[in-house]
Design a protein around this motif. Structure first.
Motif, PDB file in Angstrom:
ATOM      1  N   MET A  35       0.835  -1.197   0.000  1.00  0.00           N
ATOM      2  CA  MET A  35       0.000   0.000   0.000  1.00  0.00           C
ATOM      3  C   MET A  35       0.874   1.253   0.000  1.00  0.00           C
ATOM      4  SD  MET A  35      -2.771  -1.205   2.875  1.00  0.00           S
ATOM      5  CE  MET A  35      -3.782  -2.676   2.630  1.00  0.00           C
ATOM      6  N   ASN A  36       0.496   2.231  -0.799  1.00  0.00           N
ATOM      7  CA  ASN A  36       1.233   3.493  -0.878  1.00  0.00           C
ATOM      8  C   ASN A  36       0.341   4.645  -0.449  1.00  0.00           C
ATOM      9  OD1 ASN A  36       3.862   2.652  -2.202  1.00  0.00           O
ATOM     10  ND2 ASN A  36       2.381   1.795  -3.645  1.00  0.00           N
ATOM     11  N   LEU A  37       0.790   5.379   0.563  1.00  0.00           N
ATOM     12  CA  LEU A  37       0.033   6.513   1.089  1.00  0.00           C
ATOM     13  C   LEU A  37       0.814   7.800   0.840  1.00  0.00           C
ATOM     14  CD1 LEU A  37      -0.875   5.084   4.637  1.00  0.00           C
ATOM     15  CD2 LEU A  37      -1.941   4.555   2.440  1.00  0.00           C
ATOM     16  N   LYS A  38       0.121   8.825   0.347  1.00  0.00           N
ATOM     17  CA  LYS A  38       0.727  10.138   0.159  1.00  0.00           C
ATOM     18  C   LYS A  38      -0.156  11.186   0.803  1.00  0.00           C
ATOM     19  CE  LYS A  38       3.090   9.130  -4.220  1.00  0.00           C
ATOM     20  NZ  LYS A  38       3.233   9.517  -5.649  1.00  0.00           N
ATOM     21  N   ALA A  39       0.470  12.111   1.521  1.00  0.00           N
ATOM     22  CA  ALA A  39      -0.290  13.154   2.203  1.00  0.00           C
ATOM     23  C   ALA A  39       0.393  14.502   2.032  1.00  0.00           C
ATOM     24  CB  ALA A  39      -0.424  12.822   3.688  1.00  0.00           C
ATOM     25  N   TYR A  40      -0.409  15.564   1.899  1.00  0.00           N
ATOM     26  CA  TYR A  40       0.092  16.928   1.752  1.00  0.00           C
ATOM     27  C   TYR A  40      -0.281  17.749   2.982  1.00  0.00           C
ATOM     28  CZ  TYR A  40       0.551  16.005  -3.321  1.00  0.00           C
ATOM     29  OH  TYR A  40       0.887  15.500  -4.543  1.00  0.00           O
ATOM     30  N   GLY A  41       0.553  18.750   3.279  1.00  0.00           N
ATOM     31  CA  GLY A  41       0.238  19.676   4.361  1.00  0.00           C
ATOM     32  C   GLY A  41       1.118  19.492   5.577  1.00  0.00           C
ATOM     33  N   LYS A  42       1.031  20.434   6.497  1.00  0.00           N
ATOM     34  CA  LYS A  42       1.908  20.414   7.665  1.00  0.00           C
ATOM     35  C   LYS A  42       1.614  19.260   8.620  1.00  0.00           C
ATOM     36  CE  LYS A  42      -0.960  23.672  10.333  1.00  0.00           C
ATOM     37  NZ  LYS A  42      -0.957  24.971  11.046  1.00  0.00           N
ATOM     38  N   ASN A  43       0.419  18.681   8.529  1.00  0.00           N
ATOM     39  CA  ASN A  43       0.066  17.554   9.399  1.00  0.00           C
ATOM     40  C   ASN A  43       0.161  16.211   8.676  1.00  0.00           C
ATOM     41  OD1 ASN A  43      -0.533  19.252  11.620  1.00  0.00           O
ATOM     42  ND2 ASN A  43      -2.562  19.663  10.775  1.00  0.00           N
ATOM     43  N   ALA A  44       0.910  16.202   7.580  1.00  0.00           N
ATOM     44  CA  ALA A  44       0.996  14.983   6.769  1.00  0.00           C
ATOM     45  C   ALA A  44       1.567  13.807   7.546  1.00  0.00           C
ATOM     46  CB  ALA A  44       1.846  15.257   5.522  1.00  0.00           C
ATOM     47  N   GLU A  45       2.606  14.038   8.337  1.00  0.00           N
ATOM     48  CA  GLU A  45       3.224  12.939   9.089  1.00  0.00           C
ATOM     49  C   GLU A  45       2.236  12.297  10.060  1.00  0.00           C
ATOM     50  OE1 GLU A  45       5.919  11.230   9.031  1.00  0.00           O
ATOM     51  OE2 GLU A  45       7.025  12.327   7.501  1.00  0.00           O
ATOM     52  N   LYS A  46       1.484  13.112  10.763  1.00  0.00           N
ATOM     53  CA  LYS A  46       0.492  12.572  11.697  1.00  0.00           C
ATOM     54  C   LYS A  46      -0.571  11.789  10.941  1.00  0.00           C
ATOM     55  CE  LYS A  46      -3.012  13.816  15.146  1.00  0.00           C
ATOM     56  NZ  LYS A  46      -2.795  12.530  15.839  1.00  0.00           N
ATOM     57  N   GLY A  47      -0.976  12.316   9.800  1.00  0.00           N
ATOM     58  CA  GLY A  47      -1.970  11.610   8.993  1.00  0.00           C
ATOM     59  C   GLY A  47      -1.471  10.252   8.538  1.00  0.00           C
ATOM     60  N   LEU A  48      -0.203  10.186   8.151  1.00  0.00           N
ATOM     61  CA  LEU A  48       0.369   8.908   7.725  1.00  0.00           C
ATOM     62  C   LEU A  48       0.481   7.931   8.888  1.00  0.00           C
ATOM     63  CD1 LEU A  48       3.199  10.078   5.290  1.00  0.00           C
ATOM     64  CD2 LEU A  48       1.009   9.038   4.687  1.00  0.00           C
ATOM     65  N   ASP A  49       0.894   8.435  10.047  1.00  0.00           N
ATOM     66  CA  ASP A  49       0.991   7.573  11.232  1.00  0.00           C
ATOM     67  C   ASP A  49      -0.371   6.986  11.584  1.00  0.00           C
ATOM     68  OD1 ASP A  49       3.698   8.043  11.517  1.00  0.00           O
ATOM     69  OD2 ASP A  49       3.455   9.639  13.010  1.00  0.00           O
ATOM     70  N   ASP A  50      -1.369   7.850  11.639  1.00  0.00           N
ATOM     71  CA  ASP A  50      -2.712   7.392  12.014  1.00  0.00           C
ATOM     72  C   ASP A  50      -3.309   6.499  10.927  1.00  0.00           C
ATOM     73  OD1 ASP A  50      -2.486   8.796  14.349  1.00  0.00           O
ATOM     74  OD2 ASP A  50      -3.698  10.501  13.700  1.00  0.00           O
ATOM     75  N   GLY A  51      -3.003   6.810   9.658  1.00  0.00           N
ATOM     76  CA  GLY A  51      -3.489   5.977   8.577  1.00  0.00           C
ATOM     77  C   GLY A  51      -2.889   4.584   8.628  1.00  0.00           C
ATOM     78  N   GLU A  52      -1.598   4.495   8.891  1.00  0.00           N
ATOM     79  CA  GLU A  52      -0.938   3.195   8.990  1.00  0.00           C
ATOM     80  C   GLU A  52      -1.493   2.391  10.165  1.00  0.00           C
ATOM     81  OE1 GLU A  52       3.546   1.225   9.254  1.00  0.00           O
ATOM     82  OE2 GLU A  52       3.303   3.409   9.210  1.00  0.00           O
ATOM     83  N   ASN A  53      -1.712   3.048  11.283  1.00  0.00           N
ATOM     84  CA  ASN A  53      -2.279   2.361  12.441  1.00  0.00           C
ATOM     85  C   ASN A  53      -3.668   1.814  12.127  1.00  0.00           C
ATOM     86  OD1 ASN A  53      -0.045   2.877  14.051  1.00  0.00           O
ATOM     87  ND2 ASN A  53      -0.891   4.769  14.900  1.00  0.00           N
ATOM     88  N   GLU A  54      -4.439   2.572  11.362  1.00  0.00           N
ATOM     89  CA  GLU A  54      -5.782   2.123  11.001  1.00  0.00           C
ATOM     90  C   GLU A  54      -5.727   0.916  10.074  1.00  0.00           C
ATOM     91  OE1 GLU A  54     -10.112   2.525  11.045  1.00  0.00           O
ATOM     92  OE2 GLU A  54      -8.386   2.808  12.376  1.00  0.00           O
ATOM     93  N   ILE A  55      -4.805   0.918   9.142  1.00  0.00           N
ATOM     94  CA  ILE A  55      -4.638  -0.232   8.251  1.00  0.00           C
ATOM     95  C   ILE A  55      -4.358  -1.491   9.057  1.00  0.00           C
ATOM     96  CG2 ILE A  55      -3.085  -1.292   6.550  1.00  0.00           C
ATOM     97  CD1 ILE A  55      -2.747   1.520   5.333  1.00  0.00           C
ATOM     98  N   ASN A  56      -3.424  -1.401   9.985  1.00  0.00           N
ATOM     99  CA  ASN A  56      -3.059  -2.573  10.777  1.00  0.00           C
ATOM    100  C   ASN A  56      -4.199  -3.026  11.683  1.00  0.00           C
ATOM    101  OD1 ASN A  56      -0.428  -2.758   9.706  1.00  0.00           O
ATOM    102  ND2 ASN A  56       0.322  -1.197  11.120  1.00  0.00           N
ATOM    103  N   ARG A  57      -4.955  -2.069  12.203  1.00  0.00           N
ATOM    104  CA  ARG A  57      -6.095  -2.424  13.057  1.00  0.00           C
ATOM    105  C   ARG A  57      -7.151  -3.187  12.256  1.00  0.00           C
ATOM    106  NH1 ARG A  57     -11.198  -0.814  14.491  1.00  0.00           N
ATOM    107  NH2 ARG A  57     -11.286   0.776  12.854  1.00  0.00           N
TER     108      ARG A  57
END
Length: 363
Positions: free
Chosen positions: A48-70
């Motif tokens: 899976m490849n996730l791309k995010a824009y904006g100053k909160n991109a890192e948090k979005g990726l972290d939370d997105g990855e956690n959701e995938i695993n859950r």
């Protein structure tokens, strides 16, 4: 017990589903405000490849990855400890909010498509061997000749298939499965997952993103440079290339299903794709080579992509004409023509195939 897939095995699996994807080990890259931050996640036997824009991109990726695993742990029928496996083993039980949403959507699409999308097809998937198509090296081995089910075995399992056989009390969130009937959200799980990631990223303040889960793509927001989203559409006639490009100026889920994605090879030398017709128990005898659904909701797009392939071109077009406010569609038919519903007119380009427009009115 859940199978632990090697990276090589996963790459081979994804190559069969979404040819042309660039596969690497899991990583994170950092960009400027005008560039996306990207991350690769391996889950659900998919790269899976996730791309995010904006100053909160890192948090979005972290939370997105956690959701995938859950969700992987919750929905995987390959794991005896998942919530879905426990429901199958116990013949039902109380479900959580995620499975409640998936059941409601699955039963709704089952009803509206006349059973073309059916989460109870799992016993047939196991019978055909589509749940285990890996060799001893954990690599996808679709060309290894194997026995195909007998007509009598298929007929016996058909007695356990049909979402109208299950009872779901939405108020109490309790599911009852009759003996022999089992469910699997494999035909809708990635769409639900992409939608959850989009919702989470938006809540985190991510301004735009591109979520690619194998053959499922979902985009949201506007890129900082103002350019539209462009999505390549895999050519079912030769999966190493695209049959065309879809351009989007709004956030949408784009999900493709086709008989080329995953298959087994019988000892008779024939290929049998994994999209089964719940009514016959055999791979859908569709005149569609691939179907792409474009709509606002990832969960809906995923379910409809399977259903439209099973229905075939004529019935799929008729279904769209009655639900054009919900989704748009791109079809590649057996004559190698691309058909695009009118809501996407001008948004699909191809240098290889002729494009025909499907109108709301009858031909």
């Amino acid at each position: 017990m859940k199978r632990k897939h090697s990276i090589a095995g996963l790459i081979a699996a994804v190559a069969a589903v979404a040819a042309g994807a660039v596969l690497m080990s899991a990583c994170t890259s950092f960009g400027t405000a005008a560039e996306p931050v990207s991350r690769q996640v391996i889950a659900m036997t998919t790269v899976m490849n996730l791309k995010a824009y904006g100053k909160n991109a890192e948090k979005g990726l972290d939370d997105g990855e956690n959701e995938i695993n859950r969700l992987d742990k919750l929905l995987s029928v390959g794991s005896s400890s998942s919530a879905v496996s426990k429901l199958n083993a116990a013949g039902g039980g109380t479900v959580n909010a995620d499975i409640d949403t998936l059941l409601k959507k699955s039963l709704s699409v089952y009803k509206s498509t006349g059973g073309a999308f059916d989460i109870t097809v799992y016993p047939l998937m196991k019978l055909w061997g589509f749940t285990e198509v890996y060799n001893e090296n954990d690599e996808l081995d679709q060309n290894k000749p194997r026995d195909i089910p007998t007509a009598s075995a298929i007929q016996a399992q058909l007695a356990n298939v049909g979402a109208d056989r299950i009872a779901y009390n939405a108020a109490a969130k309790t599911l009852t499965l009759p003996a022999g009937t089992q469910i699997d959200f494999g035909g809708i799980a990635k769409g639900y997952t992409s939608q959850r990631i989009v919702d989470i990223m938006k809540k985190d303040g991510v301004t735009a993103g591109n979520i690619e889960l194998g053959g499922n793509v979902q985009v949201f927001g506007k890129k900082p440079d103002g350019s539209p989203w462009t999505i390549g559409l895999t050519d079912p006639n030769k999966t190493s290339r695209t049959m065309g490009v879809l351009t989007l100026t709004k956030g949408r889920a784009v999900v493709t299903s086709g008989g080329y994605e995953r298959y087994i090879t019988g000892k008779d030398g024939k290929r049998y794709h994994h999209i089964l017709d719940p009514k016959t128990g055999y791979p859908a005898n569709s005149d569609i080579k691939s179907v792409t659904i474009v709509c606002k909701d990832g969960t809906t797009a995923d379910a409809l992509s399977t259903a439209m392939f099973v229905l075939g071109k004529e019935k799929a077009v008729d279904y769209w004409r009655h639900h054009a406010g919900t989704f748009q569609m791109i079809l590649m038919d057996s004559r190698k023509q691309i058909w695009v519903t009118s809501g996407l007119k001008g948004q699909v380009q191809s240098d290889r195939y002729k494009i025909r427009i499907i109108s709301r009115g009858k031909k």
